[in-house]
Design a protein around this motif. Structure first.
Motif, PDB file in Angstrom:
ATOM      1  N   ALA A  48       0.835  -1.212   0.000  1.00  0.00           N
ATOM      2  CA  ALA A  48       0.000   0.000   0.000  1.00  0.00           C
ATOM      3  C   ALA A  48       0.866   1.256   0.000  1.00  0.00           C
ATOM      4  CB  ALA A  48      -0.948  -0.014   1.198  1.00  0.00           C
ATOM      5  N   VAL A  49       1.943   1.244   0.798  1.00  0.00           N
ATOM      6  CA  VAL A  49       2.871   2.384   0.807  1.00  0.00           C
ATOM      7  C   VAL A  49       3.439   2.588  -0.603  1.00  0.00           C
ATOM      8  CG1 VAL A  49       5.083   3.236   1.682  1.00  0.00           C
ATOM      9  CG2 VAL A  49       3.432   2.194   3.262  1.00  0.00           C
ATOM     10  N   ALA A  50       3.868   1.494  -1.228  1.00  0.00           N
ATOM     11  CA  ALA A  50       4.421   1.575  -2.592  1.00  0.00           C
ATOM     12  C   ALA A  50       3.380   2.083  -3.577  1.00  0.00           C
ATOM     13  CB  ALA A  50       4.952   0.205  -3.020  1.00  0.00           C
ATOM     14  N   ALA A  51       2.132   1.648  -3.428  1.00  0.00           N
ATOM     15  CA  ALA A  51       1.057   2.088  -4.326  1.00  0.00           C
ATOM     16  C   ALA A  51       0.813   3.587  -4.188  1.00  0.00           C
ATOM     17  CB  ALA A  51      -0.225   1.307  -4.048  1.00  0.00           C
ATOM     18  N   ILE A  52       0.824   4.094  -2.967  1.00  0.00           N
ATOM     19  CA  ILE A  52       0.644   5.538  -2.747  1.00  0.00           C
ATOM     20  C   ILE A  52       1.786   6.302  -3.402  1.00  0.00           C
ATOM     21  CG2 ILE A  52       0.693   7.361  -0.984  1.00  0.00           C
ATOM     22  CD1 ILE A  52      -0.795   5.255   0.848  1.00  0.00           C
ATOM     23  N   ARG A  53       3.013   5.846  -3.171  1.00  0.00           N
ATOM     24  CA  ARG A  53       4.171   6.529  -3.769  1.00  0.00           C
ATOM     25  C   ARG A  53       4.094   6.508  -5.300  1.00  0.00           C
ATOM     26  NH1 ARG A  53       8.578   4.271   0.588  1.00  0.00           N
ATOM     27  NH2 ARG A  53       8.424   6.041   2.021  1.00  0.00           N
ATOM     28  N   CYS A  54       3.581   5.430  -5.864  1.00  0.00           N
ATOM     29  CA  CYS A  54       3.418   5.338  -7.318  1.00  0.00           C
ATOM     30  C   CYS A  54       2.383   6.356  -7.809  1.00  0.00           C
ATOM     31  CB  CYS A  54       3.018   3.918  -7.709  1.00  0.00           C
ATOM     32  SG  CYS A  54       2.848   3.682  -9.491  1.00  0.00           S
ATOM     33  N   LEU A  55       1.241   6.443  -7.121  1.00  0.00           N
ATOM     34  CA  LEU A  55       0.218   7.435  -7.482  1.00  0.00           C
ATOM     35  C   LEU A  55       0.789   8.848  -7.425  1.00  0.00           C
ATOM     36  CD1 LEU A  55      -2.876   6.044  -5.536  1.00  0.00           C
ATOM     37  CD2 LEU A  55      -2.568   6.051  -8.021  1.00  0.00           C
ATOM     38  N   VAL A  56       1.587   9.112  -6.387  1.00  0.00           N
ATOM     39  CA  VAL A  56       2.194  10.430  -6.217  1.00  0.00           C
ATOM     40  C   VAL A  56       3.163  10.711  -7.360  1.00  0.00           C
ATOM     41  CG1 VAL A  56       3.769  11.793  -4.769  1.00  0.00           C
ATOM     42  CG2 VAL A  56       1.891  10.510  -3.715  1.00  0.00           C
ATOM     43  N   SER A  57       4.050   9.756  -7.651  1.00  0.00           N
ATOM     44  CA  SER A  57       5.072   9.992  -8.681  1.00  0.00           C
ATOM     45  C   SER A  57       4.453  10.213 -10.062  1.00  0.00           C
ATOM     46  CB  SER A  57       6.077   8.844  -8.729  1.00  0.00           C
ATOM     47  OG  SER A  57       5.490   7.682  -9.273  1.00  0.00           O
ATOM     48  N   LYS A  58       3.302   9.584 -10.308  1.00  0.00           N
ATOM     49  CA  LYS A  58       2.616   9.742 -11.590  1.00  0.00           C
ATOM     50  C   LYS A  58       1.598  10.882 -11.571  1.00  0.00           C
ATOM     51  CE  LYS A  58       3.282   4.977 -12.977  1.00  0.00           C
ATOM     52  NZ  LYS A  58       2.657   3.712 -13.369  1.00  0.00           N
ATOM     53  N   ARG A  59       1.437  11.486 -10.390  1.00  0.00           N
ATOM     54  CA  ARG A  59       0.489  12.580 -10.187  1.00  0.00           C
ATOM     55  C   ARG A  59      -0.920  12.181 -10.610  1.00  0.00           C
ATOM     56  NH1 ARG A  59       3.296  17.884 -12.381  1.00  0.00           N
ATOM     57  NH2 ARG A  59       1.428  18.785 -11.507  1.00  0.00           N
ATOM     58  N   LEU A  60      -1.293  10.968 -10.216  1.00  0.00           N
ATOM     59  CA  LEU A  60      -2.638  10.466 -10.502  1.00  0.00           C
ATOM     60  C   LEU A  60      -3.585  10.888  -9.393  1.00  0.00           C
ATOM     61  CD1 LEU A  60      -1.691   6.908 -11.797  1.00  0.00           C
ATOM     62  CD2 LEU A  60      -2.473   8.863 -13.143  1.00  0.00           C
ATOM     63  N   PRO A  61      -4.877  11.020  -9.695  1.00  0.00           N
ATOM     64  CA  PRO A  61      -5.848  11.431  -8.679  1.00  0.00           C
ATOM     65  C   PRO A  61      -5.781  10.532  -7.438  1.00  0.00           C
ATOM     66  CG  PRO A  61      -6.884  11.428 -10.834  1.00  0.00           C
ATOM     67  CD  PRO A  61      -5.518  10.807 -10.988  1.00  0.00           C
ATOM     68  N   PRO A  62      -5.898  11.105  -6.274  1.00  0.00           N
ATOM     69  CA  PRO A  62      -6.173  12.517  -6.012  1.00  0.00           C
ATOM     70  C   PRO A  62      -4.927  13.398  -5.920  1.00  0.00           C
ATOM     71  CG  PRO A  62      -6.257  11.332  -3.957  1.00  0.00           C
ATOM     72  CD  PRO A  62      -5.940  10.311  -5.037  1.00  0.00           C
ATOM     73  N   PHE A  63      -3.782  12.898  -6.362  1.00  0.00           N
ATOM     74  CA  PHE A  63      -2.530  13.654  -6.284  1.00  0.00           C
ATOM     75  C   PHE A  63      -2.248  14.483  -7.537  1.00  0.00           C
ATOM     76  CE2 PHE A  63      -1.976   9.768  -3.683  1.00  0.00           C
ATOM     77  CZ  PHE A  63      -1.930  10.379  -2.443  1.00  0.00           C
ATOM     78  N   ASP A  64      -3.251  14.714  -8.352  1.00  0.00           N
ATOM     79  CA  ASP A  64      -3.070  15.471  -9.582  1.00  0.00           C
ATOM     80  C   ASP A  64      -2.917  16.968  -9.347  1.00  0.00           C
ATOM     81  OD1 ASP A  64      -5.720  15.298  -8.738  1.00  0.00           O
ATOM     82  OD2 ASP A  64      -6.549  15.336 -10.747  1.00  0.00           O
ATOM     83  N   GLU A  65      -3.025  17.400  -8.097  1.00  0.00           N
ATOM     84  CA  GLU A  65      -2.819  18.800  -7.750  1.00  0.00           C
ATOM     85  C   GLU A  65      -1.388  19.098  -7.325  1.00  0.00           C
ATOM     86  OE1 GLU A  65      -5.992  20.791  -5.325  1.00  0.00           O
ATOM     87  OE2 GLU A  65      -6.515  18.692  -4.967  1.00  0.00           O
ATOM     88  N   ILE A  66      -0.530  18.095  -7.316  1.00  0.00           N
ATOM     89  CA  ILE A  66       0.847  18.302  -6.876  1.00  0.00           C
ATOM     90  C   ILE A  66       1.480  19.397  -7.718  1.00  0.00           C
ATOM     91  CG2 ILE A  66       3.160  17.252  -6.869  1.00  0.00           C
ATOM     92  CD1 ILE A  66       1.808  14.640  -5.943  1.00  0.00           C
ATOM     93  N   CYS A  67       2.114  20.331  -7.026  1.00  0.00           N
ATOM     94  CA  CYS A  67       2.800  21.448  -7.686  1.00  0.00           C
ATOM     95  C   CYS A  67       4.286  21.262  -7.494  1.00  0.00           C
ATOM     96  CB  CYS A  67       2.363  22.782  -7.087  1.00  0.00           C
ATOM     97  SG  CYS A  67       0.615  23.118  -7.287  1.00  0.00           S
ATOM     98  N   LEU A  68       4.976  20.880  -8.554  1.00  0.00           N
ATOM     99  CA  LEU A  68       6.410  20.669  -8.474  1.00  0.00           C
ATOM    100  C   LEU A  68       7.118  22.009  -8.304  1.00  0.00           C
ATOM    101  CD1 LEU A  68       6.771  17.942 -11.233  1.00  0.00           C
ATOM    102  CD2 LEU A  68       6.604  17.619  -8.762  1.00  0.00           C
TER     103      LEU A  68
END
Length: 158
Positions: free
Chosen positions: A137-157
């Motif tokens: 699950a930790v790895a899956a979250i990090r993957c979503l973040v790195s790909k900026r997939l929802p709900p992490f699509d608001e990430i501002c680099l």
């Protein structure tokens, strides 16, 4: 939006906390709830939570985590995402109950991640399968973040 109750269970399945929110979206895969932080202000060191902060919460039927988008209650500015590692939740008609496994991931608005509470997680005496699923699950979250997939699509680099 209809009223919805969120129940946080500890690792043994005992209810620790419950609160009300509003159902924002329901699909076959998840429910999304809007809720306000109603507890006293808390500075966790990596994020300050204030009474009235806005939470948008996703609970996925088949995932070992949930995600809370946290924004400032006054300005609406994104503070980050708090991700709880949990067993897959029980989602009812107007409730969701998730069994918290102590391990958490905080995601800053710029996409940096912070792993939290590894010591507490290690003390839970979980089965090897549960431990493996939690780390997946930790790895899956990090993957979503790195790909900026929802709900992490608001990430501002930066």
């Amino acid at each position: 939006m209809s009223a919805f109750t969120v129940i946080k269970l500890d690792a043994r399945g005992k209810a620790e906390l419950s609160y009300r929110g509003s159902l924002r979206e329901r699909t076959e895969d998840f429910v999304c709830i809007d809720a306000l932080f109603a507890m006293p202000d808390r500075d966790l060191g990596y994020i300050a939570l204030r009474r009235g902060d806005q939470f948008r919460e996703w609970f996925y039927r088949d995932r070992w985590f949930n995600i809370f988008r946290v924004s400032d209650g006054e300005t609406g500015i994104l503070k980050g995402w708090y991700c709880n590692i949990t067993r897959p939740p029980h989602i009812g008609s107007d409730t969701v109950a998730a069994q918290d496994l102590c391990l958490d991931v905080f995601v800053y608005p710029d996409g940096q991640t912070l792993l939290l509470d590894e010591d507490e997680f290690a003390e839970l005496n979980l089965s090897a399968d549960a431990v493996e699923k939690a780390w997946q699950a930790v790895a899956a979250i990090r993957c979503l973040v790195s790909k900026r997939l929802p709900p992490f699509d608001e990430i501002c680099l930066p």
